[in-house]
Design a protein around this motif. Structure first.
Motif, mmCIF file in Angstrom:
data_model
loop_
_atom_site.group_PDB
_atom_site.id
_atom_site.type_symbol
_atom_site.label_atom_id
_atom_site.label_comp_id
_atom_site.label_asym_id
_atom_site.label_seq_id
_atom_site.Cartn_x
_atom_site.Cartn_y
_atom_site.Cartn_z
ATOM 1 N N LEU A 52 21.870 62.402 11.199
ATOM 2 C CA LEU A 52 20.992 61.674 11.294
ATOM 3 C C LEU A 52 19.744 62.402 11.663
ATOM 4 O O LEU A 52 18.417 62.127 11.433
ATOM 5 N N MET A 53 19.695 63.607 12.636
ATOM 6 C CA MET A 53 18.651 64.108 13.204
ATOM 7 C C MET A 53 18.032 64.950 11.941
ATOM 8 O O MET A 53 16.946 65.223 12.076
ATOM 9 N N ILE A 54 18.795 65.680 11.402
ATOM 10 C CA ILE A 54 18.298 66.288 10.094
ATOM 11 C C ILE A 54 17.289 65.645 9.019
ATOM 12 O O ILE A 54 16.115 65.742 8.700
ATOM 13 N N VAL A 55 17.980 64.345 8.975
ATOM 14 C CA VAL A 55 17.036 63.365 8.014
ATOM 15 C C VAL A 55 15.654 63.046 8.912
ATOM 16 O O VAL A 55 14.638 62.999 8.164
ATOM 17 N N LEU A 56 15.900 62.756 10.039
ATOM 18 C CA LEU A 56 14.422 62.318 10.711
ATOM 19 C C LEU A 56 13.653 63.299 10.862
ATOM 20 O O LEU A 56 12.326 63.104 10.869
ATOM 21 N N TRP A 113 11.383 67.411 2.722
ATOM 22 C CA TRP A 113 11.990 66.915 1.624
ATOM 23 C C TRP A 113 11.554 65.279 1.473
ATOM 24 O O TRP A 113 11.045 64.802 2.357
ATOM 25 N N ALA A 114 11.555 64.914 0.052
ATOM 26 C CA ALA A 114 10.878 63.617 -0.154
ATOM 27 C C ALA A 114 11.977 62.550 0.400
ATOM 28 O O ALA A 114 13.279 63.344 0.378
ATOM 29 N N TRP A 115 11.819 61.469 0.706
ATOM 30 C CA TRP A 115 12.760 60.550 0.988
ATOM 31 C C TRP A 115 13.730 60.077 0.020
ATOM 32 O O TRP A 115 15.035 59.748 0.442
ATOM 33 N N ASP A 116 13.386 60.152 -1.157
ATOM 34 C CA ASP A 116 14.303 59.785 -2.306
ATOM 35 C C ASP A 116 14.869 61.302 -2.633
ATOM 36 O O ASP A 116 15.564 61.026 -4.035
ATOM 37 N N SER A 117 14.619 62.316 -2.198
ATOM 38 C CA SER A 117 15.408 63.488 -2.678
ATOM 39 C C SER A 117 16.973 63.661 -2.357
ATOM 40 O O SER A 117 17.426 62.790 -1.640
ATOM 41 N N ILE A 118 17.810 64.464 -3.120
ATOM 42 C CA ILE A 118 18.933 64.570 -2.830
ATOM 43 C C ILE A 118 19.565 64.941 -1.610
ATOM 44 O O ILE A 118 20.420 64.440 -0.910
ATOM 45 N N PHE A 157 22.572 63.422 3.257
ATOM 46 C CA PHE A 157 22.682 63.320 4.721
ATOM 47 C C PHE A 157 22.634 61.862 5.060
ATOM 48 O O PHE A 157 23.188 61.629 6.156
ATOM 49 N N ILE A 158 21.940 60.955 4.615
ATOM 50 C CA ILE A 158 21.876 59.513 4.846
ATOM 51 C C ILE A 158 23.334 59.153 4.658
ATOM 52 O O ILE A 158 23.862 58.362 5.496
ATOM 53 N N VAL A 159 24.019 59.390 3.379
ATOM 54 C CA VAL A 159 25.147 58.961 2.891
ATOM 55 C C VAL A 159 26.390 59.656 4.044
ATOM 56 O O VAL A 159 27.169 59.010 4.495
ATOM 57 N N GLY A 177 9.184 64.082 13.431
ATOM 58 C CA GLY A 177 9.038 63.854 12.190
ATOM 59 C C GLY A 177 7.713 63.023 11.821
ATOM 60 O O GLY A 177 6.877 63.065 10.866
ATOM 61 N N LEU A 178 7.359 62.019 12.845
ATOM 62 C CA LEU A 178 6.272 61.372 12.816
ATOM 63 C C LEU A 178 4.900 62.431 12.696
ATOM 64 O O LEU A 178 4.056 62.098 12.047
#
Length: 501
Positions: A217-221, A228-233, A238-240, A419-420
């Motif tokens: 979760l932290m890596i994604v945020l 990385w783009a939000w729709d990147s692999i 990491f979301i999955v 991230g913000l």
């Protein structure tokens, strides 16, 4: 078997010595927040790596949050003393190494070590107090422990500023060493407890799944939308991983013989809501401690010492209200006290929502003080209520669950708000046509107010970009104060009546 802490012949005298050792340990942990936050602009300016800014806090908070639950469970199984001492010693090792860090990446690694140890300090100290004192005494003593925040706040920012300006930022870590050693000696000599000796099964699988879930979760945020783009692999992977991890963790805790997080404590509405409020207020706390010094120094143009004292205001308001609430919780409406605390959070959050660079440092200091009032009243009530609602063999886990949620909120908050910050700064630079010449890491120049390689125009863009990006952080802080207030209002009244034990 006589479970819990048992004081020897000297009774109250020994108990006073134990309390003093706990206060020293908590002082060490609490001063870490304000003193490091004050020094972080200088650290980033020296080591570089502004894009890794939030990881200095997130790495520490991640391991702190994870180990809180493990230590809480271990303290219920093996006793408070060995767990508390182990955590203190690891924290001191991490502090020593952090002062020698030569790169931002090394500092982050050593902050991980600090976090591994810190997870035992505050929650186990609170648990020991729950063991040693009755419900009538507990509110007052918890208030005294909370006052440690005020004392550390007076010295923390001042020391941080002095170390940065006259010595080295390394001393913000090394100052922990004498405090921690005194605490180790006090607990080792004076704290006695009897714990039943039996074999236990530690839920290492659950702990690993929790680590994977929080880290994902932290890596994604932090990375999504910036590196990385939000729709990147990588982002989607990491979301999955986060979703699968949390599902497997909940399943594991339901079947484990001695789970890291006993899910049955979450069936109590008071504990469940109090823990969620701790999560949201954890975001608020990190929004102040991590990013306010940078705003005051880079946007308002103030010194590190002035930036530190804007944080002092929160840590002064916190113990004042905590001590007062500790004295009132057995004679006043708990609903009223919680509502006052929630209202203070919202008012303080509004100050930061309306903050601009030309308002001066007094404005954020007032907002910090008001938020401190809200934090002191709500946290004291929640800890006392939670400890009073469970038996001894669940008290460590229940107390730690609340501390865990606050640390998790701070860890996720550091990642989310960081991230913000990065996203808005990157967008601002691009919107002003400077993306070819400036990057997020160029903000190092503004934090240290020096860089001969950048033009006046470039520095102006970075300064304006930082103000815009940091304002987005405080919009987020305000939103989380509102969420906290709403959650406080929905706690069923019947769960706020403390039973005397």
């Amino acid at each position: 078997m006589n479970e819990g802490a048992v004081l020897t012949d000297q009774g109250r005298k020994r108990r006073a010595y134990v309390l003093a050792a706990l206060v020293l340990g908590m002082f060490m942990a609490s001063i870490e927040g304000t003193i490091v936050a004050t020094a972080i602009p200088a650290i980033v300016g020296d080591l570089g790596g502004f894009s890794l800014y939030s990881w200095v806090f997130s790495a520490y908070l991640l391991m702190n949050a994870l180990t809180i639950l493990i230590y809480g469970k271990l303290s219920d199984l093996y006793g408070r003393k060995p767990v508390f001492l182990f955590g203190l010693i690891v924290f001191l090792i991490g502090s020593l190494l952090a002062g020698f860090a030569s790169t931002m990446k090394l500092l982050i690694v050593f902050r991980l070590v600090q976090g591994i140890g810190a997870g035992a300090v505050q929650p186990i100290a609170m648990t020991i107090v729950g063991d040693l004192y009755t419900i009538e005494e507990r509110g007052k003593i918890q208030g005294y422990l909370a006052s440690v925040w005020g004392i550390s706040a007076i010295f923390g920012p001042a020391l941080g500023g002095i170390f940065v300006q006259y010595l080295s930022w390394a001393w913000v870590f090394w100052v922990n060493l004498p405090l921690g050693l005194l605490s180790v000696i006090g607990i080792a000599v004076f704290f006695k407890e009897n714990v039943k000796k039996e074999r236990h099964a530690i839920d290492y699988v659950g702990a690993f799944l929790l680590f994977v879930t929080i880290t994902s979760l932290m890596i994604v945020l932090i990375q999504a939308g910036v590196a990385w783009a939000w729709d990147s692999i990588p982002t989607l992977s990491f979301i999955v991983l986060f979703i699968v991890g949390i599902i497997l963790f909940i399943w594991r805790e339901r079947v484990a013989r001695e789970p890291v997080v006993p899910l049955k404590i979450w069936t109590n509405p008071l504990i469940a809501i109090a823990n969620i409020v701790s999560l949201t207020t954890g975001v608020v706390i990190i929004g102040l401690t991590s990013f306010l010094p940078s705003f005051v120094q880079s946007v308002m143009g103030q010194s590190a010492i002035i930036a530190g004292f804007t944080l002092t205001a929160m840590s002064v308001g916190w113990p004042l209200s905590s001590t007062l609430v500790g004295r009132l919780l057995l004679t006043r409406s708990h609903r009223m006290l919680l509502s006052i605390g929630g209202t203070a959070l919202v008012i303080g959050g509004l100050f930061f929502f309306l903050m601009t660079g030309d308002k001066g440092p007094i404005w954020p200091a007032i907002g910090s003080f008001i938020i401190g009032i809200g934090m002191g009243s709500t946290s004291t009530l929640f800890i006392v209520a939670i400890q009073n609602s469970v038996p001894w063999n669940l008290r460590g886990a229940a107390t730690s669950s609340n501390m865990f949620m606050r640390m998790l909120g701070s860890a996720v908050g550091a990642a989310l708000l960081g991230g913000l910050l990065n996203t808005h700064l990157k967008s601002f630079i691009a919107a002003h046509g400077a993306a070819e010449h400036l990057s997020i890491d160029s903000a190092n120049a503004v934090l240290e107010n020096r860089d001969v390689h950048l033009s006046t125009h470039a520095l102006h863009i970075l300064s304006r970009g930082l103000e815009t990006a940091l304002h987005s952080v405080y919009i987020g802080v305000f939103v989380f104060t509102l969420i906290s207030f709403v959650l406080i209002l929905v706690i069923p009244k019947k769960y706020l009546a403390f039973r005397r034990k």
